[in-house]
Motif scaffolding. Structure first.
Motif, PDB file in Angstrom:
ATOM      1  N   UNK A 152      54.214  83.906 102.028  1.00 35.93           N
ATOM      2  CA  UNK A 152      54.601  85.270 101.643  1.00 35.93           C
ATOM      3  C   UNK A 152      55.566  85.215 100.458  1.00 35.93           C
ATOM      4  N   UNK A 153      56.462  84.236 100.489  1.00 35.08           N
ATOM      5  CA  UNK A 153      57.422  84.104  99.382  1.00 35.08           C
ATOM      6  C   UNK A 153      56.682  83.842  98.064  1.00 35.08           C
ATOM      7  N   UNK A 154      55.693  82.949  98.112  1.00 36.29           N
ATOM      8  CA  UNK A 154      54.926  82.637  96.881  1.00 36.29           C
ATOM      9  C   UNK A 154      54.273  83.903  96.316  1.00 36.29           C
ATOM     10  N   UNK A 155      53.836  84.787  97.224  1.00 41.86           N
ATOM     11  CA  UNK A 155      53.207  86.036  96.764  1.00 41.86           C
ATOM     12  C   UNK A 155      54.209  86.945  96.080  1.00 41.86           C
ATOM     13  N   UNK A 156      55.440  86.991  96.589  1.00 41.12           N
ATOM     14  CA  UNK A 156      56.459  87.903  96.037  1.00 41.12           C
ATOM     15  C   UNK A 156      57.157  87.319  94.804  1.00 41.12           C
ATOM     16  N   UNK A 157      56.995  86.012  94.590  1.00 36.63           N
ATOM     17  CA  UNK A 157      57.798  85.346  93.555  1.00 36.63           C
ATOM     18  C   UNK A 157      57.147  85.465  92.173  1.00 36.63           C
ATOM     19  N   UNK A 158      57.812  86.181  91.263  1.00 40.05           N
ATOM     20  CA  UNK A 158      57.207  86.391  89.933  1.00 40.05           C
ATOM     21  C   UNK A 158      57.445  85.227  88.986  1.00 40.05           C
ATOM     22  N   UNK A 159      58.240  84.266  89.410  1.00 44.11           N
ATOM     23  CA  UNK A 159      58.513  83.121  88.525  1.00 44.11           C
ATOM     24  C   UNK A 159      57.277  82.225  88.400  1.00 44.11           C
ATOM     25  N   UNK A 160      56.456  82.222  89.470  1.00 46.62           N
ATOM     26  CA  UNK A 160      55.271  81.344  89.474  1.00 46.62           C
ATOM     27  C   UNK A 160      54.318  81.670  88.329  1.00 46.62           C
ATOM     28  N   UNK A 161      53.902  80.637  87.627  1.00 49.04           N
ATOM     29  CA  UNK A 161      52.969  80.813  86.515  1.00 49.04           C
ATOM     30  C   UNK A 161      53.670  81.115  85.198  1.00 49.04           C
ATOM     31  N   UNK A 162      54.982  81.305  85.239  1.00 53.31           N
ATOM     32  CA  UNK A 162      55.719  81.685  84.024  1.00 53.31           C
ATOM     33  C   UNK A 162      56.212  80.465  83.250  1.00 53.31           C
ATOM     34  N   UNK A 163      56.205  80.574  81.904  1.00 57.36           N
ATOM     35  CA  UNK A 163      56.939  79.579  81.134  1.00 57.36           C
ATOM     36  C   UNK A 163      58.428  79.842  81.333  1.00 57.36           C
ATOM     37  N   UNK A 164      59.188  78.817  81.624  1.00 53.71           N
ATOM     38  CA  UNK A 164      60.616  79.026  81.911  1.00 53.71           C
ATOM     39  C   UNK A 164      61.460  78.013  81.154  1.00 53.71           C
ATOM     40  N   UNK A 165      62.735  78.327  81.037  1.00 54.20           N
ATOM     41  CA  UNK A 165      63.680  77.290  80.629  1.00 54.20           C
ATOM     42  C   UNK A 165      64.706  77.179  81.735  1.00 54.20           C
ATOM     43  N   UNK A 166      65.165  75.979  81.976  1.00 48.08           N
ATOM     44  CA  UNK A 166      66.172  75.827  83.028  1.00 48.08           C
ATOM     45  C   UNK A 166      67.271  74.898  82.558  1.00 48.08           C
ATOM     46  N   UNK A 167      68.421  75.227  83.091  1.00 47.59           N
ATOM     47  CA  UNK A 167      69.618  74.515  82.668  1.00 47.59           C
ATOM     48  C   UNK A 167      69.969  73.521  83.757  1.00 47.59           C
ATOM     49  N   UNK A 168      69.928  72.219  83.422  1.00 47.63           N
ATOM     50  CA  UNK A 168      70.260  71.205  84.413  1.00 47.63           C
ATOM     51  C   UNK A 168      71.306  70.292  83.786  1.00 47.63           C
ATOM     52  N   UNK A 169      72.468  70.196  84.385  1.00 50.79           N
ATOM     53  CA  UNK A 169      73.582  69.392  83.826  1.00 50.79           C
ATOM     54  C   UNK A 169      73.798  69.715  82.346  1.00 50.79           C
ATOM     55  N   UNK A 170      73.899  70.942  82.008  1.00 50.44           N
ATOM     56  CA  UNK A 170      74.106  71.434  80.632  1.00 50.44           C
ATOM     57  C   UNK A 170      72.942  71.153  79.656  1.00 50.44           C
ATOM     58  N   UNK A 171      71.844  70.520  80.141  1.00 52.56           N
ATOM     59  CA  UNK A 171      70.681  70.320  79.264  1.00 52.56           C
ATOM     60  C   UNK A 171      69.698  71.463  79.464  1.00 52.56           C
ATOM     61  N   UNK A 172      69.254  72.079  78.367  1.00 51.43           N
ATOM     62  CA  UNK A 172      68.212  73.095  78.498  1.00 51.43           C
ATOM     63  C   UNK A 172      66.873  72.378  78.496  1.00 51.43           C
ATOM     64  N   UNK A 173      66.030  72.690  79.480  1.00 50.12           N
ATOM     65  CA  UNK A 173      64.716  72.064  79.557  1.00 50.12           C
ATOM     66  C   UNK A 173      63.666  73.162  79.653  1.00 50.12           C
ATOM     67  N   UNK A 174      62.463  72.829  79.212  1.00 55.24           N
ATOM     68  CA  UNK A 174      61.400  73.831  79.181  1.00 55.24           C
ATOM     69  C   UNK A 174      60.224  73.387  80.056  1.00 55.24           C
ATOM     70  N   UNK A 175      59.504  74.342  80.590  1.00 53.27           N
ATOM     71  CA  UNK A 175      58.341  73.981  81.407  1.00 53.27           C
ATOM     72  C   UNK A 175      57.640  75.228  81.895  1.00 53.27           C
ATOM     73  N   UNK A 176      56.672  75.016  82.785  1.00 52.64           N
ATOM     74  CA  UNK A 176      55.979  76.141  83.417  1.00 52.64           C
ATOM     75  C   UNK A 176      56.120  75.990  84.927  1.00 52.64           C
TER      76      UNK A 176
END
Ligand code: BTN
Length: 264
Positions: A204-228
């Protein structure tokens, strides 16, 4: 307010007996922690009309002006080790989508992992905090805030462009007590199947989650990283395909996820 909330809660809901309402406190999560440390039972619910120190994930603040939203926390004492509760925030997110849909007749989505969103704007958020040893959970605090009565101008300048409220969405007055009761009821129901219906909850969570399938950037230990964002694992971690097509598992503890072109 407390009477009104109780009038909407079903008689079978045992959480009615430990429901506390405060006109103004610093943070329902902070007070819930204190009460849990002093022995408050499973199903203790704290609701505030106003929070002076409302908190969000990653040390952010959560704007909680008087009479404008629902700010509540519940103390849970699940009988299991903390490793069995990795999906708790996701389970609460689905419960909150159900509660909003029931009370306000629209269904928000979830921005991984804990933001309730509608049309790319933040409607509310969930802050889950755990006190546990490696094999036993002492308590979990689930705190939820939903923006209800704000106009755009009511939000602090720094979130004005990315925040929304139920009244901005529906154009109708929001009954805070009814929404609050609907949230408590949805959490109470979620709690009854939290440990035995994990897989269903995550689907049910996967159905409600709009992040899935999106190109995103995420901040990990001050490094910006890109992915889908390609999937969410059984424990609620985000599976991201990085720029080289390599799959990486990103857990919620340390990362902030953004869309490529804004908040979503
Ligand atoms: C987030 O946006 O990252 C989560 C926001 C959670 C806010 C709620 S309001 C009730 C409870 N008390 C708090 O201090 N925080 C949560």
């Amino acid at each position: 307010m407390k009477k009104e909330i109780l009038s909407y809660l079903p008689e079978q809901c045992q959480w009615r007996e430990h429901l506390h309402w405060y006109e103004s406190i610093s943070s329902t999560n902070d007070l819930a922690k204190k009460m849990a440390n002093e022995g408050a039972p499973h199903g203790t619910v704290l609701i505030a009309g106003h929070q002076t120190g409302g908190r969000g994930r990653l040390g952010r603040s959560f704007s909680s002006p008087a009479g404008m939203g629902v700010y509540l926390s519940v103390i849970l004492r699940p009988e299991c080790g903390p490793e069995k509760l990795m999906h708790l925030t996701c389970a609460c997110a689905v419960a909150m989508c159900n509660a909003v849909e029931n009370a306000l007749a629209f269904r928000p989505s979830v921005k991984w992992i804990n933001d309730l969103v509608y049309e790319k704007k933040k409607l509310g958020g969930i802050l889950t905090e755990l006190s546990a040893s490696s094999e036993k959970t002492d308590y979990a605090i689930v705190g939820i805030g939903i923006n209800c009565r704000q106009t755009q101008q009511d939000f602090p300048a720094e979130i004005r462009d990315i925040a929304t409220s139920s009244e901005m969405i529906t154009g109708k007055p929001c009954d805070l007590a009814f929404l609050c009761a609907s949230m408590i009821c949805a959490l109470w129901q979620m709690d009854q199947t939290l440990l035995c219906k994990k897989e269903e909850m995550m689907n049910l969570y996967r159905k409600d989650c709009i992040t899935l399938g999106q190109p995103i950037k995420f901040l990990q230990d001050t490094h910006v990283q890109y992915g889908t964002a390609v999937d969410i694992d059984a424990d609620g971690a985000l599976i991201v395909s990085d720029q080289n097509g390599i799959l990486r598992t990103v857990s919620s503890g340390e990362v902030s996820v953004r869309g490529m072109y804004g908040y979503i």
